[in-house]
Design an enzyme around this catalytic site. Structure first.
Site, short mmCIF file in Angstrom:
data_model
loop_
_atom_site.label_atom_id
_atom_site.label_comp_id
_atom_site.label_asym_id
_atom_site.label_seq_id
_atom_site.Cartn_x
_atom_site.Cartn_y
_atom_site.Cartn_z
N THR A 74 0.83 -1.04 0.03
CA THR A 74 -0.10 0.08 0.04
C THR A 74 0.95 1.35 0.07
OG1 THR A 74 -1.77 -1.10 1.01
CG2 THR A 74 -1.88 1.20 1.44
N LEU A 158 -7.30 1.14 7.03
CA LEU A 158 -6.89 0.12 8.42
C LEU A 158 -7.15 0.76 9.62
CD1 LEU A 158 -3.16 -0.63 6.87
CD2 LEU A 158 -5.22 -2.27 7.09
N THR A 232 2.18 -0.04 13.61
CA THR A 232 2.20 -0.90 12.23
C THR A 232 1.92 -0.15 10.97
OG1 THR A 232 -0.27 -1.12 12.52
CG2 THR A 232 1.13 -2.69 13.80
N ARG A 234 4.52 3.02 9.44
CA ARG A 234 5.79 3.45 8.96
C ARG A 234 6.61 3.58 9.92
NH1 ARG A 234 4.29 0.91 5.50
NH2 ARG A 234 4.10 1.26 3.08
N ASP A 258 6.13 -2.59 14.72
CA ASP A 258 6.27 -3.39 13.69
C ASP A 258 7.23 -3.21 12.31
OD1 ASP A 258 5.40 -6.11 12.51
OD2 ASP A 258 4.43 -4.92 10.98
N GLU A 263 14.77 -0.82 7.29
CA GLU A 263 14.44 -2.38 7.24
C GLU A 263 15.38 -3.06 6.07
OE1 GLU A 263 9.88 -1.64 8.74
OE2 GLU A 263 10.22 -1.99 6.63
N HIS A 285 8.12 -6.33 10.59
CA HIS A 285 7.29 -5.74 9.79
C HIS A 285 6.32 -6.92 9.18
CE1 HIS A 285 6.81 -2.37 6.33
NE2 HIS A 285 5.53 -2.92 6.46
N ALA A 287 2.55 -7.37 10.49
CA ALA A 287 1.35 -7.27 10.72
C ALA A 287 0.53 -7.44 9.70
CB ALA A 287 1.20 -5.55 11.50
N TRP A 288 0.81 -7.05 8.41
CA TRP A 288 0.20 -7.14 7.23
C TRP A 288 0.25 -8.60 6.71
CZ3 TRP A 288 2.37 -8.99 2.77
CH2 TRP A 288 3.83 -8.99 2.71
#
Length: 317
Positions: A74, A158, A232, A234, A258, A263, A285, A287-288
């Protein structure tokens, strides 16, 4: 014939079914791509797929064949959208695919922090239960989720999905207006008021020049000492050193993170350096990333590519 290059296919787990576009094409995929490899790998590409690989104006200017960028996520901060708009490169992202996975991750972090699960786990590991000689012991506060106030920053799909689940658990919801706004839209509350009143803050904002470090030392100082914060969205939304300082001083009660400014997070990242803090939960990272959400993402990704080839603007930015 289109030439399609997926720069970071390794972001998709191997067990997820991955269809191919319906039209005639050449497909090339790489598990990872470093910045020095991007231009060579996309030199003949007409369609590029990227999750987190950066495609800035300096890179895009050297890719004369490129017509379409399919972002496998996203967030769009890794692609220079202004350059693409000015040079007729179409861009599409993934929308609304993790409205189950992200809220469940947020709620899991909330429960873990409000009930101090990591602290009790640590106590048992350290033999504290055995030393207490009691069938139960209360070395850490356990606070209810029901009846608490959740401040949400970001009112997209979200943020709304998190609010729906939180309401079902008996939480009160405050949506925060943009920081520095002089007026509040209907249904929103002043940014600083939400910081002061919320028992839990959950971030669901894009990372932009105006939202970078939107939570830093001054904002953390406004929060209750019993409050927790969840990110969760950025990593750059929170000043990581300021957050660690607030946790160490017990200025706030806990944090669930998260996402990180870089990263994978470097060992020098203050969150990583303090990952053993019992009031800090870190996840990489993910959570999605429930299986159902990733499958939805993959299906939508290919649908975006098919739609572009058919002349449609589905999910284009």
């Amino acid at each position: 014939m289109e030439t399609i290059v997926f720069l970071d296919h390794g972001t998709i787990p191997a067990h997820i079914s991955f269809p191919r576009p319906a039209f005639c094409h050449q497909w090339h995929q790489h598990d990872t791509t470093t910045p020095s490899q991007v231009i060579a790998r996309l030199q003949q590409a007409t369609i590029a797929i990227t999750n987190k690989v950066i495609l800035n104006s300096q890179v895009l200017a050297q890719l004369p064949q490129l017509k379409f960028i399919a972002i496998a996520a996203t967030g769009t901060n890794n692609v220079d959208l202004d350059y693409c708009h000015n040079h007729n490169i179409k861009v599409a992202n993934i929308q609304g695919y993790a409205t189950r996975s992200v809220p469940e991750h947020v709620i899991a972090m909330i429960f873990a922090l409000k009930r101090n699960l990591a602290s009790y786990q640590q106590d048992i590991t350290n033999g504290e239960w055995q030393r207490q000689q009691q069938f139960c012991f209360f070395t850490h506060s356990i606070t209810d989720v029901a009846g608490s106030t959740l401040g949400i920053m970001g009112n997209g799909s979200l943020g709304q999905a998190v609010a729906t689940v939180a309401k079902a658990l008996g939480m009160n919801i405050l949506f925060a207006e943009h920081a520095g706004a002089t007026q509040c839209r209907d249904g929103y509350h002043p940014f600083e008021q939400v910081l002061r009143e919320a028992d839990i803050i959950s971030l669901h904002c894009p990372l932009t020049a105006t939202t970078k470090n939107m939570i830093a030392a001054p904002q953390l100082a406004l929060m209750k000492s019993s409050a927790i914060i969840i990110n969760t969205s950025r990593g750059g939304l929170i000043n990581e050193q300021a957050l660690v300082d607030a946790l160490l001083s017990r200025q706030i009660a806990g944090a669930g993170i998260d996402v990180f400014t870089t990263e994978p997070a470097l060992p020098s990242n203050p969150l990583i350096a303090h990952s053993q803090l019992p009031n800090l939960i870190l996840t990489p990272h993910v959570a999605w990333g429930s299986d159902s959400a990733i499958q939805t993402l993959v299906n939508q990704l290919i649908d975006n590519i098919n739609s572009f080839h058919q002349g449609s603007d589905k999910n284009q930015l």
